[in-house]
Design a protein around this motif. Structure first.
Motif, PDB file in Angstrom:
ATOM      1  N   SER A 115      -9.037  -0.598   2.122  1.00 19.16           N
ATOM      2  CA  SER A 115      -7.718  -0.288   2.096  1.00 19.16           C
ATOM      3  C   SER A 115      -6.545  -0.860   3.207  1.00 19.16           C
ATOM      4  O   SER A 115      -7.298  -1.067   4.524  1.00 19.16           O
TER       5      SER A 115
ATOM      6  N   GLU B   4      -5.481   6.560  -1.791  1.00 18.86           N
ATOM      7  CA  GLU B   4      -5.037   7.344  -3.704  1.00 18.86           C
ATOM      8  C   GLU B   4      -5.148   9.382  -3.726  1.00 18.86           C
ATOM      9  O   GLU B   4      -5.779   9.024  -3.956  1.00 18.86           O
TER      10      GLU B   4
ATOM     11  N   ASP C  88       1.051   2.743  -2.207  1.00 19.03           N
ATOM     12  CA  ASP C  88       1.169   4.366  -3.239  1.00 19.03           C
ATOM     13  C   ASP C  88       0.206   5.202  -1.790  1.00 19.03           C
ATOM     14  O   ASP C  88      -0.173   6.347  -2.588  1.00 19.03           O
ATOM     15  N   ALA C  89      -0.501   4.858  -1.011  1.00 14.74           N
ATOM     16  CA  ALA C  89      -0.972   6.252   0.056  1.00 14.74           C
ATOM     17  C   ALA C  89      -0.014   7.304   0.011  1.00 14.74           C
ATOM     18  O   ALA C  89       0.957   6.671   1.094  1.00 14.74           O
TER      19      ALA C  89
ATOM     20  N   ASP D 201       0.834  -0.798   0.079  1.00 13.97           N
ATOM     21  CA  ASP D 201       0.212  -0.424   0.210  1.00 13.97           C
ATOM     22  C   ASP D 201       0.796   1.411  -0.546  1.00 13.97           C
ATOM     23  O   ASP D 201       0.383   2.676   0.761  1.00 13.97           O
TER      24      ASP D 201
ATOM     25  N   SER E 149      -5.428  10.542  -6.296  1.00 11.35           N
ATOM     26  CA  SER E 149      -7.254  10.822  -6.698  1.00 11.35           C
ATOM     27  C   SER E 149      -8.242  11.756  -6.353  1.00 11.35           C
ATOM     28  O   SER E 149      -8.892  12.069  -6.816  1.00 11.35           O
TER      29      SER E 149
END
Length: 587
Positions: free
Chosen positions: A356, A421, A40-41, A38, A424
């Motif tokens: 998540s 994310e 990318d968070a 994870d 986004s």
């Protein structure tokens, strides 16, 4: 001449590190800390140095507290001739073993997905002129190196300060050296065992289950491991004394606690182990060897089934939504969610919480702590009670819904701050009105809908059966009222869509907030049940809580109304300049 030899050794090592295999080892070690899973968070990607510092803090902090704790105690211990310091410090020895296992296990669970190479690694490494066997062995070498690094880092401070504290009772330096070596062996082996035990669970599941099935149940298994770690940490208050009092055959459950194995190992190496600890110590070294062997075998099979077959695995189309789920959302829309923002925002928050992994782990840890504290309260309620009815009206039993509600409400408030994310969030910035003030209402509905129904389902029927409708209604009304007041308090001036804003910057009042949470828990989950236990026998005394509830409602309401317009605008980035600008406009 010695300097030249050392420089030559370092040059040869640096040249050796530049070879492809060792570069991949470095890559996989850094990846476990920073990449994969994870990562990318945004806001959750921590550097290696910062992670190692954070891992060393619990042991260092506890060691400093022990310096203060043993300050006066050791003066008395020096003058005592019939007191063995190695037996006196046994509970603290056990605590450090459990702390080492908990922190190491938490790291293994946190970076669960990053231990094994994933699709992204395959896409980056497969085109290179490197065999899959080399990739396998590079990652395999990185895992033991990582275990050694974590085991050393987590226990480094306690391996020095704790022996210093205990060694102060003796005049011989050899006592300090022996105690330090045995303590280091116990806590380091406990760390190694825990990491490879979690790694074994991961490897066995990957080796036995298809990739898609493993992906679906992975989060639940991690949650179970987190609950076990939290429960293990809470055993520090009871297990050492229990091990001292056991006479006769050992209960079977004691062999399922690896922390007791390593405590027995430490005491047996010092020659202070009784029959119970001596029997448990025989499981420590074989247990470590067993989990290491199982982890390596499972890793080899799991690597073959998952990494090598990544090109054969294609993404599946999401299954259609069940009609039952559709009916649930329609019912929720009619009863609690009234505006389009609330309907869409509630679905977004719920799906993020369940999808998540970072947010699920935080909530699982909070829920695990709540379950452990609630279990202890339940045991305390039946300890001196003569009947079920007497136990149900005790402060311990009445505190259970307050404990669970407090931890979950505060936990949800913390989870709302963790971005998911973040790249986004542009869709929210484009579609939402920054002057809209529905974020606080959305967060309030999320918390109350996720907390109150199941809390009442567990509490209300039980008290109806044991104490009747009057007591059950009063107790449930108090729980609902206090939950709503706490929710209002934690959402004061909340002006962001959950998971769409950067992490909050550190503020000077952060420590005050932590102290307030601790003080609030005492008032909420300790003082309130004690008053309620005495008031339920005379229901009119519950009226005394009305002024307190009125003040608790008025303060958040007043603070929200007194905020200036800039402090009510929707934000997507935490910045100190926003706070300064708001203060200037307020002046």
């Amino acid at each position: 001449m010695i300097t030249q030899a050392i420089d030559a050794i370092f040059r040869r090592w640096e040249e050796h590190r530049q070879r492809p295999f060792w570069r991949m080892v470095d890559l996989f070690v850094a990846r476990i800390f920073r990449g994969g899973g994870d990562s990318d968070a945004e806001g959750l990607d921590l550097g290696v140095g910062l992670v190692l510092t954070l891992l060393a803090m619990p042991g260092g902090f506890v060691s400093l507290l022990l310096l203060n704790k043993y300050g006066t105690f050791l003066q008395w211990l020096r003058g005592a001739t019939n007191v063995d310091p190695l037996l006196v410090v046994l509970p603290d020895e056990y605590f450090f073993i459990v702390l080492s296992m908990t922190v190491t296990g938490a790291v293994a669970v946190w970076r669960w997905d990053a231990i094994f190479p994933d699709r992204r690694d395959y896409m980056n490494l497969a085109p290179l002129p490197i065999s899959t066997r080399s990739i396998f062995f590079a990652n395999l070498v990185a895992v033991p190196f990582l275990v050694a690094l974590i085991a050393f880092d987590v226990n480094a401070v306690s391996c020095i300060l704790f022996p210093v504290v205990v060694g102060a009772t003796q005049s011989k330096f050899l006592f300090f050296v022996k105690f330090a070596l045995v303590h280091a062996a116990g806590v380091v082996l406990a760390s190694v065992f825990t990491f490879f035990a979690v790694f074994s669970v991961l490897g066995v599941l990957m080796a036995l289950l298809p990739p898609r099935t493993f992906g679906r149940i992975s989060a639940y298994v991690r949650g179970i491991v987190v609950v076990y770690l939290v429960a293990l940490l809470c055993t520090t208050f009871a297990v050492p004394d229990l091990l001292r009092r056991i006479r006769g055959p050992l209960p079977a459950w004691i062999f399922l606690m690896p922390s007791a194995w390593f405590l027995g190992l430490c005491q047996s190496l010092r020659g202070r182990a009784g029959p119970v600890l001596l029997a448990l110590s025989r499981l420590a070294v074989p247990g470590v060897a067993a989990v290491v062997g199982l982890a390596l075998c499972a890793y080899a099979v799991g690597y073959r089934r998952h990494f090598v077959r990544i090109p054969e695995i294609t993404d599946t189309i999401a299954p259609p939504r069940s009609p039952r789920v559709s009916r649930f959302w329609n019912l929720l829309d009619r009863m609690a969610l009234h505006t389009p923002f609330q309907k869409g925002g509630f679905r977004f928050v719920c799906k993020t919480l369940f999808r998540s992994e970072a947010h699920r782990l935080v909530l699982t840890a909070v829920a695990g702590l709540g379950l452990v504290l609630a279990s202890q309260a339940l045991l305390g309620a039946f300890e001196d009670a003569k009947s079920w009815r007497e136990a149900a009206l005790s402060p311990d039993a009445l505190s259970i819904p307050f404990i669970l509600a407090f931890l979950i409400i505060v936990g949800l408030r913390i989870v709302f701050e963790i971005p998911a994310e973040l790249r986004s969030n542009w869709i929210f910035q484009l579609m939402l009105d920054p002057d809209g003030q529905e974020c606080e209402g959305l967060a309030r509905r999320v918390i109350l809908i996720l907390v109150l129904p199941w809390l009442l389902v567990i509490s209300f029927p039980g008290y109806v059966y044991l104490e009747g409708w009057a007591v059950a209604s009063l107790h449930s009304l108090l729980v609902v009222t206090w939950d709503m007041l706490l929710t209002n308090a934690v959402l004061i001036r909340f002006r962001k869509v959950p998971f769409t804003c950067t992490l909050p910057v550190f503020k000077q009042h952060s420590f005050v907030t932590l102290l307030s949470c601790g003080f609030g828990f005492l008032l909420y989950a300790v003082s309130t049940p004690e008053f309620e236990s005495s008031a339920l026998t005379q229901p009119l005394r519950m009226i005394a809580l009305v002024p307190i509830a009125a003040v608790a409602w008025y303060i958040p309401h007043h603070l929200g109304k007194s905020a200036i317009d800039l402090e009510k605008r929707l934000i997507f980035e935490e910045s100190p300049t926003q706070t300064i600008e708001a203060l200037r406009l307020g002046d």
